[in-house]
Design a protein around this motif. Structure first.
Motif: not given
Ligand SMILES: [Zn+2]
Ligand SMILES: [Zn+2]
Length: 277
Positions: A150-154, A202-205
């Motif tokens: 959760k900390k890593l997300a985003g 992983d996400h686009p940013r």
């Protein structure tokens, strides 16, 4: 924007610079003072530029230069109570204790520490955020827990641990007890664990992925990179493997963080995937 540079990363020394326009933080100081200053100078940073130093835990590959750095330059050292107790012999000149669940601010960078499962007194790592841009250090952890995910997300940039290649560790020089420690839930993340974690976040940013804390005996740059990219082939141009004996260049971390909710399904996929040991 945040800028990040590694002074060196691996089982025999770790130190990472993170800076905004007005604040420069050093995370860990696992090299001798002389070596640390030399590598900082190669990146255009003098000790007087440091706003503060954050310590993740007391293992020597993270604190070797911390006593001399503190006593010679008086840079404030931020650490947990557990880490401080183990480091008292280092006679720190100026220090601040933080709680591993309580965010705080240094200059214009927000520091969000989180506890890590590792065989140290009170180890933690950090999410650093400035103007909505975030970078996280995720090394020295035996397993990536749902809380850490959760900390890593985003985040927009990550330094993730790729300590060992499974087969090299098995066939390498370490006795079974030490292998067991490294693989254990309070040891280190291997290449094969890091890939699914990255896939989950992983996400686009997410524009910069640094692979670090490689063991010189049980891993190679190619093994780390290839194993991670097997899980995340679309990341090839965003992945850099950090080196033990030389500093990296500065990396720009840009973009906006994404809300945690957006990554929930990936997180579930990771847990279902057996990404956890
Ligand atoms: Zn370490
Ligand atoms: Zn450690």
């Amino acid at each position: 924007m945040l800028e990040v540079a590694s002074l060196g990363s691996g089982s025999s020394g770790n130190a990472t610079l993170v800076r905004s326009k007005t604040t420069t933080l050093l995370i860990d100081c696992g090299f001798t003072l002389k070596e640390s200053l030399k590598r900082m100078a190669s990146l255009g940073v003098a000790p007087s530029d440091l706003t503060a130093v954050l310590i993740s835990h007391e293992h020597s590959d993270h604190v070797k230069g911390i006593g001399p750095l503190s006593r010679k330059f008086g840079v404030p050292i931020h650490l947990t109570h557990g880490t401080y107790r183990r480091l008292r012999d280092n006679r720190l000149l100026a220090y601040e204790l933080f709680h591993a669940h309580a965010p705080f601010t240094l200059g214009d960078i927000e520091v969000d520490p989180f506890p890590t499962p590792h065989d140290a007194a009170e180890s933690c790592q950090f999410v650093l955020q400035h103007n909505g841009v975030s970078f996280v250090v995720a090394t020295d952890m035996g397993v990536c827990t749902p809380y850490i995910l959760k900390k890593l997300a985003g985040v927009n940039g990550v330094l993730i641990e790729c300590n060992y290649d499974d087969e090299m560790l098995r066939n390498g020089p370490y006795p079974p007890s030490l292998q067991h420690r490294i693989r254990g839930n309070f040891g280190h993340l291997g290449n094969v664990q890091a890939g699914p974690v990255l896939r989950a976040i992983d996400h686009p940013r997410l524009n910069r992925i640094l692979l670090g804390h490689l063991s010189e005996k049980n891993n190679t740059e190619d093994c780390a990179r290839n194993t991670v990219l097997a899980s995340l082939p679309q990341a090839a141009d965003r992945v850099t493997v950090l080196k033990q004996h030389t500093a990296s260049p500065w990396f720009a971390i840009t973009g906006e963080s994404m809300p945690i909710e957006n990554n929930a399904s990936h997180t579930e996929a990771l847990l279902a995937d057996g990404g956890q040991k």
